[in-house]
Design a protein around this motif. Structure first.
Motif, mmCIF file in Angstrom:
data_model
loop_
_atom_site.group_PDB
_atom_site.id
_atom_site.type_symbol
_atom_site.label_atom_id
_atom_site.label_comp_id
_atom_site.label_asym_id
_atom_site.label_seq_id
_atom_site.Cartn_x
_atom_site.Cartn_y
_atom_site.Cartn_z
ATOM 1 N N GLY A 1 0.781 -1.221 0.000
ATOM 2 C CA GLY A 1 0.000 0.000 0.000
ATOM 3 C C GLY A 1 0.815 1.275 0.000
ATOM 4 N N ARG A 2 2.115 1.167 0.023
ATOM 5 C CA ARG A 2 2.971 2.352 0.036
ATOM 6 C C ARG A 2 3.351 2.752 -1.391
ATOM 7 N N ARG A 3 3.425 4.055 -1.617
ATOM 8 C CA ARG A 3 3.807 4.560 -2.933
ATOM 9 C C ARG A 3 5.320 4.659 -3.053
ATOM 10 N N VAL A 4 5.833 4.165 -4.175
ATOM 11 C CA VAL A 4 7.240 4.325 -4.517
ATOM 12 C C VAL A 4 7.318 5.451 -5.537
ATOM 13 N N ALA A 5 7.816 6.592 -5.121
ATOM 14 C CA ALA A 5 7.842 7.793 -5.960
ATOM 15 C C ALA A 5 9.156 7.885 -6.719
ATOM 16 N N PRO A 6 9.171 8.610 -7.828
ATOM 17 C CA PRO A 6 10.436 8.808 -8.570
ATOM 18 C C PRO A 6 11.480 9.483 -7.700
ATOM 19 N N SER A 7 12.735 9.192 -7.993
ATOM 20 C CA SER A 7 13.849 9.723 -7.213
ATOM 21 C C SER A 7 14.735 10.598 -8.086
ATOM 22 N N ASP A 8 15.282 11.638 -7.481
ATOM 23 C CA ASP A 8 16.244 12.486 -8.189
ATOM 24 C C ASP A 8 17.588 11.790 -8.363
ATOM 25 N N ALA A 9 17.755 10.613 -7.745
ATOM 26 C CA ALA A 9 19.018 9.887 -7.840
ATOM 27 C C ALA A 9 19.160 9.120 -9.151
ATOM 28 N N ALA A 10 18.106 9.080 -9.961
ATOM 29 C CA ALA A 10 18.146 8.385 -11.249
ATOM 30 C C ALA A 10 17.501 9.266 -12.305
ATOM 31 N N PRO A 11 17.844 9.070 -13.581
ATOM 32 C CA PRO A 11 17.218 9.870 -14.642
ATOM 33 C C PRO A 11 15.701 9.682 -14.641
ATOM 34 N N ARG A 12 14.991 10.712 -15.063
ATOM 35 C CA ARG A 12 13.537 10.620 -15.186
ATOM 36 C C ARG A 12 13.170 10.660 -16.671
ATOM 37 N N TYR A 13 12.200 9.842 -17.043
ATOM 38 C CA TYR A 13 11.779 9.770 -18.438
ATOM 39 C C TYR A 13 10.268 9.926 -18.518
ATOM 40 N N ALA A 14 9.823 10.677 -19.526
ATOM 41 C CA ALA A 14 8.400 10.744 -19.843
ATOM 42 C C ALA A 14 8.093 9.633 -20.834
ATOM 43 N N PRO A 15 6.958 8.958 -20.706
ATOM 44 C CA PRO A 15 6.661 7.849 -21.625
ATOM 45 C C PRO A 15 6.617 8.306 -23.076
ATOM 46 N N GLU A 16 7.209 7.521 -23.960
ATOM 47 C CA GLU A 16 7.218 7.847 -25.385
ATOM 48 C C GLU A 16 5.782 7.734 -25.918
ATOM 49 N N PRO A 17 5.237 8.769 -26.567
ATOM 50 C CA PRO A 17 3.808 8.800 -26.893
ATOM 51 C C PRO A 17 3.322 7.678 -27.808
ATOM 52 N N LYS A 18 4.044 7.380 -28.896
ATOM 53 C CA LYS A 18 3.566 6.366 -29.831
ATOM 54 C C LYS A 18 3.527 4.989 -29.180
ATOM 55 N N VAL A 19 4.573 4.661 -28.430
ATOM 56 C CA VAL A 19 4.590 3.363 -27.742
ATOM 57 C C VAL A 19 3.518 3.349 -26.648
ATOM 58 N N GLY A 20 3.363 4.458 -25.941
ATOM 59 C CA GLY A 20 2.334 4.533 -24.916
ATOM 60 C C GLY A 20 0.936 4.335 -25.477
ATOM 61 N N ALA A 21 0.670 4.897 -26.664
ATOM 62 C CA ALA A 21 -0.640 4.734 -27.292
ATOM 63 C C ALA A 21 -0.889 3.276 -27.692
ATOM 64 N N LEU A 22 0.153 2.617 -28.187
ATOM 65 C CA LEU A 22 0.030 1.207 -28.543
ATOM 66 C C LEU A 22 -0.336 0.379 -27.317
ATOM 67 N N VAL A 23 0.366 0.603 -26.230
ATOM 68 C CA VAL A 23 0.096 -0.140 -25.002
ATOM 69 C C VAL A 23 -1.328 0.120 -24.519
ATOM 70 N N ALA A 24 -1.748 1.375 -24.564
ATOM 71 C CA ALA A 24 -3.086 1.734 -24.084
ATOM 72 C C ALA A 24 -4.177 0.993 -24.856
ATOM 73 N N ARG A 25 -3.993 0.801 -26.153
ATOM 74 C CA ARG A 25 -4.989 0.076 -26.958
ATOM 75 C C ARG A 25 -5.132 -1.358 -26.491
ATOM 76 N N TYR A 26 -4.021 -2.021 -26.255
ATOM 77 C CA TYR A 26 -4.089 -3.422 -25.856
ATOM 78 C C TYR A 26 -4.558 -3.569 -24.406
ATOM 79 N N VAL A 27 -4.173 -2.650 -23.539
ATOM 80 C CA VAL A 27 -4.653 -2.688 -22.158
ATOM 81 C C VAL A 27 -6.166 -2.511 -22.129
#
Length: 578
Positions: A348-374
């Protein structure tokens, strides 16, 4: 053995040595090629709810949430933008044993996502043979032909992989490899160019990991012998460097960029590998490491990498190649965390992004593909199937002789599903249990939860065996170092006794086993066809089929009250302690 700090310093210095300014009139220095690698993705299109420990600003380890193919696509795109010359490779198990949003569609969405990312080469892993070699060929070439269970092309006509499967030790009945063994790629810097030869292999243990019915006439040859046989030809074809992509690996202590106390099946392979290999991209063990193998064998200064599992890490390996001498003059590698936007853990605990590692925004085209199948799978995936009184953990990695309540629950469900066919016993292989079964806060489990536990698409089979044949099965599991989960059967075993006499007091339905009697066993089709090396199970007489293993478990949990974990003690180890 050199320590991690010394190794890192040596690699950095070696990399810097290739970048000294060239004096006037002297040809430019080496050409850097980035080999961007990952392994054991297993169709994890959505973030898998995992984190990677990284050092924070104060030196303490912090958890960075990682994974998800849209985030992996962004991380790779970032690497490629900084690398004029690069290639994207995978060391196997890109598909197979996948979550429902990929597996239900025969992993077509994973291949489509990898095409969008721009993957170039993949050394097929053992799980890519789970549905048989004909289906793997369909993944390569495309089309909607039905090669086994499951319906292809449910959402889109499948175009096939834009990358090449390299698996040179997959030998068919003619004695030739069923897939290409090698590939050569050229990388240019103006008028100058270098070439890298790639060799792809799977683990030779694939023979026992997959159903023999799916790989008729196929054998998997020795990894080192197969690789060594390719190198002279690659050099003759102009390869300036050699990279081995192999679905076999090891384990090392430390973080994802360390390599202390390397062990595992990869070591005897490397110890026999031709010294002309420069980089080995490995997988299979789901461990992450970066190794200078010269620390273990000075005659073999391979750079050895692995990026863990499920797209939580990606490796940036750099080969500095001198086009004048046709040699690698420096090499280095680093595992990069594919950090996502965070998740809520089973506690039940949230694991939040850390400044100790690079942060990435999801790539839109791949994200859209995944969303269709989900979205397409959501009605089935989210369907509640029952309740549990608590979580059920799978055995730890490598603990194939550990009886677990989850294994017993699955065996119980398979026996219940086949009682109408006369089944008295059900057997379940522990390696067929992919993950633990964790209900939500109210004890509820969904169809997707069950699918994650058993994602292989197996169906149940019922067969008759004599008491003698059943004893042989129980004996063979000790040779295989695997104790099958059992329902309707109890016994003890003593591994110190001679083979053939190690099974003690077997009872079926509470009655002592009769060698002359016939017993009816239920199991998944993987086991029935001799999977996990259980050749003794192929001796039975077919009686009936049954539902899928997932549907059997769903039916068993569909009751008016929460199901409690079954007790253990059906198999008891009586081997004397040493």
């Amino acid at each position: 053995m050199r320590g991690t700090a010394a190794l890192a310093a040596a690699l950095v210095l070696a990399g810097c040595a290739g970048r000294m300014p060239a004096p006037a009139g002297v040809a430019p220095g080496p050409i850097d090629v980035h080999v961007i690698a990952f392994n054991d993705f297993h169709g994890n299109l959505e973030p898998p709810g995992l984190s990677v420990d990284v050092p924070g600003a104060d030196g303490r380890m912090v958890a960075a949430p990682a994974g998800g193919v849209a985030y992996l696509a962004a991380a790779i795109a970032d690497l490629r933008a900084k690398a004029p010359r690069s290639i994207i490779v995978s060391a196997g198990d890109m598909t197979g044993a996948s979550p429902i949003e990929s597996s239900l569609f025969l992993d077509e969405p994973t291949v489509a996502a990898m095409n969008l990312i721009g993957v170039d080469l993949n050394a097929a892993g053992n799980h890519e043979f789970d549905r048989g070699i004909a289906e793997l060929r369909r993944l390569q070439h495309g089309g909607c032909a039905k090669t086994g269970s499951g319906q292809p092309c449910r959402l889109d006509r499948f175009a096939g992989a834009g990358f090449t499967y390299l698996t040179g030790n997959t030998i068919d009945a003619s004695g030739r490899s069923a897939f290409p063994a090698t590939a050569i790629r050229e990388f240019r810097d103006g008028a100058r160019a270098v070439k890298i030869g790639f060799i792809g292999l799977t683990t030779r243990a694939t023979q026992t990991y997959v159903s023999p019915a799916g790989i008729p006439g196929i054998r998997f040859a020795d990894e080192a012998d197969t690789a060594n046989a390719q190198i002279t030809g690659l050099r003759a074809a102009g390869a300036d460097a050699i990279v081995l992509l192999i679905h076999e690996g090891g384990a090392a202590e430390g973080g994802p960029n360390d390599c202390t106390a390397l062990s595992g099946a990869i070591r005897p392979i490397l110890d026999r590998l031709d010294t002309r290999v420069d980089l080995v991209v490995s997988g299979h063990t789901h461990r992450a490491y970066i190794c200078d193998y010269a620390a273990y064998d000075p005659a073999r200064p391979f750079l050895l990498t692995s990026a863990g599992r499920y797209g939580t890490l990606v490796t940036d390996a750099v080969l500095s190649i001198d086009p004048a001498t046709h040699h690698v003059v420096a090499k280095r590698a680093h595992n990069i965390v594919v950090q996502n936007d965070g998740y809520v853990g089973a506690d039940g605990r949230r694991v939040a992004p850390s400044d100790a590692a690079p942060r990435y925004a999801p790539e839109p085209k791949v994200g859209a593909l995944v969303a269709r199948y989900v979205a397409a799978v959501a009605p089935l995936a989210s369907r509640p199937v029952g309740r549990l009184t608590g979580p059920l953990a799978k055995a730890k990695e490598g603990a194939g002789m550990t009886e677990t309540p989850l294994g017993n629950l699955i065996a119980d469900s398979q026996l219940a599903a086949t009682r109408a066919s006369g089944a008295q016993i059900a057997l379940m292989n522990p390696f067929g249990i992919r993950t633990s079964l964790n209900p939500d806060a109210d004890g509820r489990v969904t169809y997707a939860d069950l699918y994650a536990v058993q994602p292989f698409g197996n169906t149940l089979m019922v067969r008759d065996y004599t008491g003698v044949q059943l004893r042989a099965v129980l004996e063979q599991q000790l040779d295989r170092k695997i104790v099958l989960a059992a329902a309707g059967l109890t016994y003890e075993y003593d591994r110190s006794r001679p083979a053939g006499s190690r099974i003690l007091h077997p009872r079926v339905g509470g009655v002592p086993l009769n060698d002359a009697a016939t017993y009816r066993l239920a199991m998944n089709n993987f086991l029935a066809f001799g999977g996990d090396g259980f050749t003794t199970l192929t001796a039975g007489r077919d009686v009936a089929g049954g539902p899928s293993d997932v549907d059997a478990l769903a039916a068993y949990l569909t009751t008016d009250r929460p199901v409690a974990p079954p007790a253990i003690g059906r198999t008891v180890d009586r081997t004397p302690a040493r």
